[in-house]
Design a protein around this motif. Structure first.
Motif, PDB file in Angstrom:
ATOM      1  N   ALA A 234       0.822  -1.219   0.000  1.00  0.00           N
ATOM      2  CA  ALA A 234       0.000   0.000   0.000  1.00  0.00           C
ATOM      3  C   ALA A 234       0.854   1.266   0.000  1.00  0.00           C
ATOM      4  N   LEU A 235       1.969   1.241  -0.719  1.00  0.00           N
ATOM      5  CA  LEU A 235       2.797   2.442  -0.863  1.00  0.00           C
ATOM      6  C   LEU A 235       2.176   3.370  -1.910  1.00  0.00           C
ATOM      7  N   PHE A 236       2.382   4.664  -1.744  1.00  0.00           N
ATOM      8  CA  PHE A 236       1.878   5.641  -2.704  1.00  0.00           C
ATOM      9  C   PHE A 236       2.834   5.701  -3.894  1.00  0.00           C
ATOM     10  N   LYS A 237       2.336   5.327  -5.073  1.00  0.00           N
ATOM     11  CA  LYS A 237       3.196   5.212  -6.252  1.00  0.00           C
ATOM     12  C   LYS A 237       3.768   6.556  -6.700  1.00  0.00           C
ATOM     13  N   HIS A 238       3.018   7.648  -6.457  1.00  0.00           N
ATOM     14  CA  HIS A 238       3.455   8.961  -6.929  1.00  0.00           C
ATOM     15  C   HIS A 238       4.427   9.638  -5.957  1.00  0.00           C
ATOM     16  N   MET A 239       4.708   8.983  -4.824  1.00  0.00           N
ATOM     17  CA  MET A 239       5.622   9.548  -3.830  1.00  0.00           C
ATOM     18  C   MET A 239       6.938   8.787  -3.836  1.00  0.00           C
ATOM     19  N   THR A 240       8.014   9.484  -3.529  1.00  0.00           N
ATOM     20  CA  THR A 240       9.297   8.812  -3.350  1.00  0.00           C
ATOM     21  C   THR A 240       9.273   7.977  -2.082  1.00  0.00           C
ATOM     22  N   VAL A 241      10.300   7.157  -1.924  1.00  0.00           N
ATOM     23  CA  VAL A 241      10.439   6.356  -0.706  1.00  0.00           C
ATOM     24  C   VAL A 241      10.435   7.254   0.530  1.00  0.00           C
ATOM     25  N   ALA A 242      11.212   8.322   0.499  1.00  0.00           N
ATOM     26  CA  ALA A 242      11.283   9.236   1.639  1.00  0.00           C
ATOM     27  C   ALA A 242       9.923   9.866   1.922  1.00  0.00           C
ATOM     28  N   GLU A 243       9.195  10.253   0.874  1.00  0.00           N
ATOM     29  CA  GLU A 243       7.881  10.865   1.060  1.00  0.00           C
ATOM     30  C   GLU A 243       6.878   9.866   1.622  1.00  0.00           C
ATOM     31  N   ASN A 244       6.979   8.612   1.206  1.00  0.00           N
ATOM     32  CA  ASN A 244       6.114   7.573   1.767  1.00  0.00           C
ATOM     33  C   ASN A 244       6.348   7.414   3.256  1.00  0.00           C
TER      34      ASN A 244
END
Length: 349
Positions: free
Chosen positions: A84-94
């Motif tokens: 359920a990671l946000f695809k439009h966000m970077t790893v750091a932003e997630n």
């Protein structure tokens, strides 16, 4: 943070997904919720998280009643099977998402950046902060999902089949990594799994569920070696089941003179449960006489498929010899004696 579950019940139509469940989880414990499909393990996890409301009972974090609080108010960390990671966000932003979404007590940008770097180091992905989820492997995605859940300093960490979407080798590597991570953080953690090996290797204690009820709670060794019910014995590991009778404290197998102690089991129809590696091989004229039906050479063992007089189903024996030793031939007979076993009465319906 310790967790207490008191008389928790949840029904769907006339089916009890949870039936008066009681459970205590000590602060810093890593606990597995284990059971077959429909046993209630995921329902229990979601009620603890605040994603489902129970029909009855209470959920307490420490001494605080959290039963009617939302997921956000409970401040739990939840990790889903499919990340359920946000695809439009970077790893750091997630990882930073939960901190930035706080309505109150939101850290400043510098504090959030420090926390993200700290968590990337913790999950051993320091160089991946600028990447996007599609650029990660399955195991890396799950590590980032865990880092995101830990970012908010949760009261408890809840994992729903966290390794179910990964291949076997990655799953083994990741669960061992999670065990090391748990020892570093001391985070109170519950995880759902249907994988017995996963639960027995990873957890401090295992909760075995069936039909919305807890069958047994114990350490992995207790669950495996001292199963509290026929269901637990059969569900955990490999088991042979032999039908017989208990009379005067002894288990009698039809057609065989040798009997075995059945202390504490009432007279009547019963089943003897024994694991394939807990059978000793004797001369054919002693013990229980069994016919060799098949010989299976497996990667890690040699297994004999056997048939006992009076038993409808074949059963297995793990042969404790080197692969180049002489094995019994199909059609020959050997004697058997259970070394470690449990006897359970057959419930009358």
């Amino acid at each position: 943070m310790d967790l207490k579950i008191r008389q928790l019940s949840k029904h769907y139509a006339n089916v009890a997904a949870l039936d008066a469940v009681d459970l205590d989880v000590a602060s810093g414990e890593l606990v597995a919720l284990l059971g077959p499909s429909g046993s209630g393990k995921t329902t229990l996890l979601r009620v603890i998280a605040g994603l489902l409301n129970p029909d009855h009972g209470r959920v307490l974090f420490g001494d605080d009643d959290a039963t009617r609080l939302s997921l956000r108010e409970r401040n739990v960390g939840f990790v889903f099977q499919h990340y359920a990671l946000f695809k439009h966000m970077t790893v750091a932003e997630n990882i930073a998402f939960g901190l930035r979404s706080r309505p109150r007590r939101r850290p400043d940008k510098a504090a959030i950046a420090r926390r993200v770097e700290e968590l990337l180091k913790l999950v051993q992905l320091q160089e991946f902060g600028g990447r996007y989820p599609e650029q990660l492997s399955g195991g890396q995605k799950q590590r980032i999902a865990l880092a995101r859940a830990l970012a908010i300093d949760p009261t408890v960490l809840l994992l729903d089949e966290p390794f179910g979407a990964l291949d076997a080798k990655v799953r083994v590597e990741l669960r061992r990594w999670l065990r090391r991570l748990h020892e570093q953080t001391g985070q109170t953690t519950l995880f759902v799994t249907h994988d017995q090996e996963e639960a027995l290797e990873l957890a401090d204690r295992v909760v075995v569920l069936k039909d919305g009820r807890i069958e047994q709670v114990g350490t992995p060794d207790e669950i495996y070696r001292e199963p509290a019910s026929a269901f637990v014995f059969d569900f955990i590991g490999r088991a042979n089941v032999l039908e017989g009778q208990v009379r005067d404290g002894r288990f009698h197998l039809p057609g065989h003179a040798r009997t075995f102690s059945a202390d504490g089991v009432a007279d009547g129809a019963a089943q003897l449960y024994v694991r394939p590696h807990d059978l000793a091989v004797l001369p054919a004229e002693t013990g229980w006489s069994a016919e060799v039906v098949a010989v299976h050479r497996r990667a890690d063992r040699i297994t004999l498929e056997l048939r006992l007089h009076g038993q409808a189903k074949p059963f297995e024996l793990d042969w404790p010899i080197a692969p180049d030793d002489v094995l019994p031939e199909v059609g020959s007979r050997i004697g058997l004696e259970p070394q470690r076993y449990r006897i359970f009465p057959i419930a009358r319906t």
